[in-house]
Scaffold this motif. Structure first.
Motif, mmCIF file in Angstrom:
data_model
loop_
_atom_site.group_PDB
_atom_site.id
_atom_site.type_symbol
_atom_site.label_atom_id
_atom_site.label_comp_id
_atom_site.label_asym_id
_atom_site.label_seq_id
_atom_site.Cartn_x
_atom_site.Cartn_y
_atom_site.Cartn_z
ATOM 1 N N GLY A 67 0.783 -1.230 0.000
ATOM 2 C CA GLY A 67 0.000 0.000 0.000
ATOM 3 C C GLY A 67 0.817 1.283 0.000
ATOM 4 N N ILE A 68 2.142 1.174 -0.077
ATOM 5 C CA ILE A 68 3.012 2.345 -0.036
ATOM 6 C C ILE A 68 3.703 2.532 -1.386
ATOM 7 C CG2 ILE A 68 5.047 3.377 1.048
ATOM 8 C CD1 ILE A 68 4.300 1.765 3.574
ATOM 9 N N PHE A 69 3.599 3.749 -1.946
ATOM 10 C CA PHE A 69 4.262 4.087 -3.193
ATOM 11 C C PHE A 69 5.674 4.574 -2.912
ATOM 12 C CE2 PHE A 69 -0.177 4.413 -4.355
ATOM 13 C CZ PHE A 69 -0.189 3.859 -5.622
ATOM 14 N N SER A 70 6.628 4.179 -3.757
ATOM 15 C CA SER A 70 7.996 4.669 -3.605
ATOM 16 C C SER A 70 8.728 4.610 -4.940
ATOM 17 C CB SER A 70 8.756 3.877 -2.538
ATOM 18 O OG SER A 70 8.821 2.519 -2.880
ATOM 19 N N LEU A 71 9.857 5.296 -4.973
ATOM 20 C CA LEU A 71 10.724 5.343 -6.150
ATOM 21 C C LEU A 71 11.728 4.208 -6.068
ATOM 22 C CD1 LEU A 71 12.113 6.830 -8.579
ATOM 23 C CD2 LEU A 71 13.371 8.117 -6.865
ATOM 24 N N CYS A 72 11.984 3.559 -7.206
ATOM 25 C CA CYS A 72 13.030 2.545 -7.284
ATOM 26 C C CYS A 72 13.862 2.840 -8.533
ATOM 27 C CB CYS A 72 12.434 1.142 -7.356
ATOM 28 S SG CYS A 72 13.663 -0.172 -7.251
ATOM 29 N N PRO A 73 15.132 3.222 -8.361
ATOM 30 C CA PRO A 73 15.982 3.476 -9.523
ATOM 31 C C PRO A 73 16.054 2.244 -10.430
ATOM 32 C CG PRO A 73 17.033 4.287 -7.536
ATOM 33 C CD PRO A 73 15.842 3.472 -7.101
ATOM 34 N N LYS A 74 16.188 2.492 -11.741
ATOM 35 C CA LYS A 74 16.103 1.396 -12.713
ATOM 36 C C LYS A 74 17.147 0.312 -12.494
ATOM 37 C CE LYS A 74 18.607 3.989 -16.219
ATOM 38 N NZ LYS A 74 18.533 4.592 -17.533
ATOM 39 N N ASP A 75 18.359 0.650 -12.067
ATOM 40 C CA ASP A 75 19.375 -0.385 -11.866
ATOM 41 C C ASP A 75 19.051 -1.269 -10.667
ATOM 42 O OD1 ASP A 75 19.848 1.832 -10.233
ATOM 43 O OD2 ASP A 75 22.018 1.540 -10.204
ATOM 44 N N ILE A 76 18.533 -0.694 -9.613
ATOM 45 C CA ILE A 76 18.134 -1.489 -8.444
ATOM 46 C C ILE A 76 16.922 -2.347 -8.783
ATOM 47 C CG2 ILE A 76 17.214 -1.356 -6.090
ATOM 48 C CD1 ILE A 76 19.048 1.109 -5.732
ATOM 49 N N PHE A 77 15.980 -1.768 -9.540
ATOM 50 C CA PHE A 77 14.799 -2.522 -9.948
ATOM 51 C C PHE A 77 15.202 -3.755 -10.753
ATOM 52 C CE2 PHE A 77 11.144 -3.638 -12.495
ATOM 53 C CZ PHE A 77 10.075 -3.466 -11.621
ATOM 54 N N ALA A 78 16.121 -3.583 -11.712
ATOM 55 C CA ALA A 78 16.564 -4.706 -12.553
ATOM 56 C C ALA A 78 17.241 -5.788 -11.724
ATOM 57 C CB ALA A 78 17.499 -4.198 -13.642
ATOM 58 N N TRP A 79 17.962 -5.389 -10.687
ATOM 59 C CA TRP A 79 18.664 -6.341 -9.842
ATOM 60 C C TRP A 79 17.703 -7.065 -8.896
ATOM 61 C CZ3 TRP A 79 19.230 -5.863 -4.433
ATOM 62 C CH2 TRP A 79 20.072 -6.797 -3.854
ATOM 63 N N LYS A 80 16.686 -6.370 -8.421
ATOM 64 C CA LYS A 80 15.845 -6.885 -7.346
ATOM 65 C C LYS A 80 14.574 -7.593 -7.807
ATOM 66 C CE LYS A 80 13.970 -5.381 -2.924
ATOM 67 N NZ LYS A 80 13.806 -4.290 -1.983
ATOM 68 N N TYR A 81 14.008 -7.189 -8.945
ATOM 69 C CA TYR A 81 12.695 -7.699 -9.348
ATOM 70 C C TYR A 81 12.748 -8.444 -10.672
ATOM 71 C CZ TYR A 81 11.083 -4.517 -5.730
ATOM 72 O OH TYR A 81 10.898 -3.859 -4.540
ATOM 73 N N GLU A 82 11.805 -9.358 -10.817
ATOM 74 C CA GLU A 82 11.615 -10.048 -12.091
ATOM 75 C C GLU A 82 10.139 -9.994 -12.440
ATOM 76 O OE1 GLU A 82 11.190 -14.567 -10.250
ATOM 77 O OE2 GLU A 82 13.041 -13.996 -11.251
ATOM 78 N N ALA A 83 9.827 -10.048 -13.714
ATOM 79 C CA ALA A 83 8.444 -9.982 -14.169
ATOM 80 C C ALA A 83 7.670 -11.227 -13.724
ATOM 81 C CB ALA A 83 8.378 -9.851 -15.683
ATOM 82 N N VAL A 84 6.414 -11.037 -13.416
ATOM 83 C CA VAL A 84 5.523 -12.123 -13.071
ATOM 84 C C VAL A 84 4.773 -12.517 -14.333
ATOM 85 C CG1 VAL A 84 3.521 -12.815 -11.693
ATOM 86 C CG2 VAL A 84 5.265 -11.302 -10.712
ATOM 87 N N SER A 85 4.800 -13.764 -14.660
ATOM 88 C CA SER A 85 4.106 -14.191 -15.898
ATOM 89 C C SER A 85 2.695 -14.654 -15.619
ATOM 90 C CB SER A 85 4.882 -15.301 -16.588
ATOM 91 O OG SER A 85 5.148 -16.357 -15.697
#
Length: 85
Positions: A67-85
């Motif tokens: 429920g909390i919105f936040s900013l995630c820099p693109k390099d951290i996002f790429a390292w931390k998350y993967e797409a859900v299929s």
């Protein structure tokens, strides 16, 4: 444009990547409301997070987790998350 699901091994989030376009701005506004603003000349995007405000760079992600919105820099996002299929 709608937020796309992504996940870490522990938690699933929703996210939209900022690309600088009006379409994405309006999608972010519809999703996050008053937490997202654009500068008067339209060149800057700002998100209001629980810890303060941040400028959003092209390519950065706005995420919603627990429920909390936040900013995630693109390099951290790429390292931390993967797409859900």
């Amino acid at each position: 444009m709608s937020p796309e699901p992504f996940r870490t091994k522990i938690v699933e989030i929703k996210a939209i990547q900022w690309d600088g376009t009006d379409i994405t701005f309006f999608a972010l506004k519809a999703w996050a409301g008053e937490l997202i603003i654009r500068s008067s000349d339209g060149s800057d995007l700002i998100i209001f997070e629980p810890t303060g405000s941040s400028y959003v760079n092209i390519g950065d992600w706005i995420i919603k987790q627990n429920g909390i919105f936040s900013l995630c820099p693109k390099d951290i996002f790429a390292w931390k998350y993967e797409a859900v299929s």
